[in-house]
Scaffold this motif. Structure first.
Motif, PDB file in Angstrom:
ATOM      1  N   ALA A 120       8.427   0.711   1.503  1.00  0.00           N
ATOM      2  CA  ALA A 120       8.386   1.954   0.725  1.00  0.00           C
ATOM      3  C   ALA A 120       7.764   3.073   1.552  1.00  0.00           C
ATOM      4  O   ALA A 120       7.117   2.841   2.585  1.00  0.00           O
ATOM      5  CB  ALA A 120       7.595   1.738  -0.558  1.00  0.00           C
ATOM      6  N   GLY A 121       7.906   4.293   1.088  1.00  0.00           N
ATOM      7  CA  GLY A 121       7.313   5.431   1.763  1.00  0.00           C
ATOM      8  C   GLY A 121       5.827   5.532   1.447  1.00  0.00           C
ATOM      9  O   GLY A 121       5.318   4.909   0.506  1.00  0.00           O
ATOM     10  N   THR A 122       5.132   6.349   2.234  1.00  0.00           N
ATOM     11  CA  THR A 122       3.697   6.496   2.050  1.00  0.00           C
ATOM     12  C   THR A 122       3.351   7.013   0.660  1.00  0.00           C
ATOM     13  O   THR A 122       2.380   6.558   0.045  1.00  0.00           O
ATOM     14  CB  THR A 122       3.114   7.447   3.119  1.00  0.00           C
ATOM     15  N   ALA A 123       4.143   7.947   0.138  1.00  0.00           N
ATOM     16  CA  ALA A 123       3.847   8.518  -1.173  1.00  0.00           C
ATOM     17  C   ALA A 123       3.909   7.445  -2.261  1.00  0.00           C
ATOM     18  O   ALA A 123       3.059   7.405  -3.160  1.00  0.00           O
ATOM     19  CB  ALA A 123       4.824   9.646  -1.487  1.00  0.00           C
ATOM     20  N   GLU A 124       4.928   6.571  -2.188  1.00  0.00           N
ATOM     21  CA  GLU A 124       5.060   5.504  -3.189  1.00  0.00           C
ATOM     22  C   GLU A 124       3.929   4.495  -3.042  1.00  0.00           C
ATOM     23  O   GLU A 124       3.374   4.014  -4.047  1.00  0.00           O
ATOM     24  CB  GLU A 124       6.414   4.816  -3.037  1.00  0.00           C
ATOM     25  N   GLN A 125       3.570   4.156  -1.817  1.00  0.00           N
ATOM     26  CA  GLN A 125       2.472   3.228  -1.592  1.00  0.00           C
ATOM     27  C   GLN A 125       1.155   3.805  -2.102  1.00  0.00           C
ATOM     28  O   GLN A 125       0.365   3.112  -2.749  1.00  0.00           O
ATOM     29  CB  GLN A 125       2.369   2.901  -0.098  1.00  0.00           C
ATOM     30  N   GLN A 126       0.934   5.080  -1.831  1.00  0.00           N
ATOM     31  CA  GLN A 126      -0.298   5.720  -2.297  1.00  0.00           C
ATOM     32  C   GLN A 126      -0.358   5.762  -3.814  1.00  0.00           C
ATOM     33  O   GLN A 126      -1.416   5.511  -4.412  1.00  0.00           O
ATOM     34  CB  GLN A 126      -0.397   7.137  -1.729  1.00  0.00           C
ATOM     35  N   SER A 131      -2.830   3.757  -8.882  1.00  0.00           N
ATOM     36  CA  SER A 131      -2.629   3.248 -10.244  1.00  0.00           C
ATOM     37  C   SER A 131      -3.276   1.888 -10.461  1.00  0.00           C
ATOM     38  O   SER A 131      -3.584   1.516 -11.593  1.00  0.00           O
ATOM     39  CB  SER A 131      -1.130   3.153 -10.559  1.00  0.00           C
ATOM     40  N   ARG A 132      -3.503   1.144  -9.383  1.00  0.00           N
ATOM     41  CA  ARG A 132      -3.993  -0.228  -9.501  1.00  0.00           C
ATOM     42  C   ARG A 132      -5.444  -0.408  -9.065  1.00  0.00           C
ATOM     43  O   ARG A 132      -6.053  -1.446  -9.348  1.00  0.00           O
ATOM     44  CB  ARG A 132      -3.110  -1.179  -8.678  1.00  0.00           C
ATOM     45  N   PHE A 133      -6.006   0.585  -8.370  1.00  0.00           N
ATOM     46  CA  PHE A 133      -7.348   0.423  -7.804  1.00  0.00           C
ATOM     47  C   PHE A 133      -8.254   1.588  -8.178  1.00  0.00           C
ATOM     48  O   PHE A 133      -7.796   2.701  -8.433  1.00  0.00           O
ATOM     49  CB  PHE A 133      -7.285   0.306  -6.272  1.00  0.00           C
ATOM     50  N   GLN A 134      -9.554   1.300  -8.171  1.00  0.00           N
ATOM     51  CA  GLN A 134     -10.587   2.306  -8.379  1.00  0.00           C
ATOM     52  C   GLN A 134     -11.443   2.373  -7.116  1.00  0.00           C
ATOM     53  O   GLN A 134     -11.931   1.341  -6.640  1.00  0.00           O
ATOM     54  CB  GLN A 134     -11.466   1.938  -9.583  1.00  0.00           C
ATOM     55  N   PRO A 135     -11.651   3.550  -6.538  1.00  0.00           N
ATOM     56  CA  PRO A 135     -12.510   3.635  -5.362  1.00  0.00           C
ATOM     57  C   PRO A 135     -13.995   3.658  -5.718  1.00  0.00           C
ATOM     58  O   PRO A 135     -14.396   4.254  -6.725  1.00  0.00           O
ATOM     59  CB  PRO A 135     -12.085   4.959  -4.720  1.00  0.00           C
ATOM     60  N   LEU A 395     -11.828  -0.313  -2.360  1.00  0.00           N
ATOM     61  CA  LEU A 395     -10.823  -0.133  -3.409  1.00  0.00           C
ATOM     62  C   LEU A 395     -10.791  -1.428  -4.206  1.00  0.00           C
ATOM     63  O   LEU A 395     -10.427  -2.479  -3.674  1.00  0.00           O
ATOM     64  CB  LEU A 395      -9.439   0.178  -2.798  1.00  0.00           C
ATOM     65  N   TRP A 396     -11.161  -1.328  -5.470  1.00  0.00           N
ATOM     66  CA  TRP A 396     -11.312  -2.528  -6.292  1.00  0.00           C
ATOM     67  C   TRP A 396     -10.327  -2.483  -7.439  1.00  0.00           C
ATOM     68  O   TRP A 396     -10.115  -1.435  -8.054  1.00  0.00           O
ATOM     69  CB  TRP A 396     -12.736  -2.615  -6.829  1.00  0.00           C
TER      70      TRP A 396
END
Length: 398
Positions: A120-126, A131-135, A395-396
């Motif tokens: 996937a592209g960087t934007a989709e990965q980011q 959406s899945r992690f909290q810093p 990133l948790w």
């Protein structure tokens, strides 16, 4: 681990490359470079804590902090991560996927989601990460800030011989039979001088090197690649990895020289130059570090040669994207955002916590795996010089 350092890619539990001159673990130096590194052991930068808040009110989010034995994690907004959104995430995605071969319990469920995003592209990965992690900002266990430290380690490539020669006279040993676990065995000096120690190691030599300092570097890094010249003139490369150590504490020869004011900077170049000018004191310097690391030979396939040694997490390390950490602060397999500015290294990027090392201790501490190469190559140069302030965010999973 990085054995004495930085890093246990190596694994020994005592050493990683020059970054912790003084990384793997007992896992890959201890897994102390340097994986762990020379600079980290030569001197320790100020790490005075201050009660100042780590995040501004604009960075804070309404979530409780996470307390670990070796650190405290403070939740922040994505905007608090310097440079977030500018990293080429596809470079770290392979390291992340390899980490999913042995995922941490909290990350296992997300591995099935991240693998299809490899192309996937960087934007989709980011977007998926957000959406899945909290810093969380990593700080000291009491919640105060401290100056973090990043160093480097690498996997050295060295010429070797299967038999002793006039040039190759320094042995690398496999563990002796009956090596006591968790107890001191013969020291480095005793191994070199006592008939009983030498008898215990008879038949355990796996390779001979030309330079005893190269052997020490290999032990500090915790792993390396050895190149043997075959009878037909071809070169065969094998990997040696940390297998055990003699149970003695690691002592930095760089610090030993600094304490005597024999050198001004604990670099391998400086140490080799001192040794060349003081051949009669070479053993005295080497014996100041009583720890000896034992190795095992590991098959090096064409695919294996494209990656580094296995770190403490048990997966191959990726140059520039794998770090050694203190597992009391950050669990293996955790994505970590790092930020460090300096003359040697100026990066804000995502890396994976995949290794540890004897000198990699503390809340905000990382040893960067820089790759593999020979003396003077780019991975060695970066690992030997890297020693800078560091900030870290984990990133948790939400």
């Amino acid at each position: 681990m990085k054995i004495n350092n930085t890093s246990a890619a190596s694994a020994s539990s005592s050493n990683k490359v020059m970054g912790g001159f003084g990384r793997g673990v007992v896992w890959r130096w201890m897994a102390a470079l340097i994986v762990g590194s020379l600079a980290a052991c030569s001197s320790v930068p100020p790490t005075g804590s201050t009660p100042a808040p780590v995040a501004s009110s604009a960075d804070e989010v309404p979530l409780p902090p996470i307390q670990r034995q070796g650190s405290r994690w403070l939740p922040v907004r994505w905007a608090a991560l310097p440079g977030w959104g500018l990293d080429s995430l596809h470079e770290v995605w392979g390291a992340w996927a390899r980490g999913c071969e042995r995922p941490a319990p909290m990350h296992a469920a997300l591995c099935a989601e991240m693998r299809p995003l490899t192309m996937a592209g960087t934007a989709e990965q980011q977007a998926w990460i957000e959406s899945r992690f909290q810093p969380y900002r990593v700080v000291e266990p009491d919640g105060t800030t401290a100056q973090g430290l990043i160093t480097g380690y690498y996997e050295p490539i060295m010429a070797a011989s299967r038999q002793p020669t006039f040039i190759h006279r320094t042995p690398l040993y496999a563990p002796p039979p009956g090596l006591p676990a968790g107890q001191p065995w013969y020291s480095r000096q005793e191994i070199d001088t006592l008939p009983a120690a030498q008898a215990a190691l008879r038949g355990r030599v796996i390779a001979w090197l030309a330079d005893p300092i190269d052997a020490l570097i290999l032990q500090i890094q915790g792993s390396g690649r050895l190149q043997f010249r075959e009878p037909d003139g071809s070169i065969r490369t094998v990997r040696v990895a940390f297998a055990a150590h003699n149970g003695h504490p690691y002592q930095s020869v760089g610090k030993w020289l600094l304490d005597q004011r024999a050198i001004r900077e604990a670099s391998w170049d400086g140490i080799k130059a001192w040794a060349a000018n003081n051949p009669g004191r070479l053993n005295e310097m080497l014996w100041s570090n009583p720890r000896t690391v034992f190795f095992k030979e590991v098959q090096l396939t064409e695919l294996d040669a494209r990656f580094g040694p296995r770190g403490a997490q048990g997966v191959p390390l990726t140059p520039g994207r794998s770090i050694a950490v203190d597992p009391l602060s950050i669990p293996y397999g955790t994505p970590v955002w790092i930020a460090s500015r300096g003359v040697v290294y100026n990066q804000q990027r995502l890396v994976m916590a995949q290794d540890t090392g004897g000198a990699i201790v503390g809340a905000v501490r990382a040893d960067l795996f820089t790759g593999w190469g020979g003396w003077g190559d780019a991975p060695y140069q970066l690992a030997s010089r890297l020693k800078q302030p560091l900030q870290m965010w984990v990133l948790w999973p939400r």
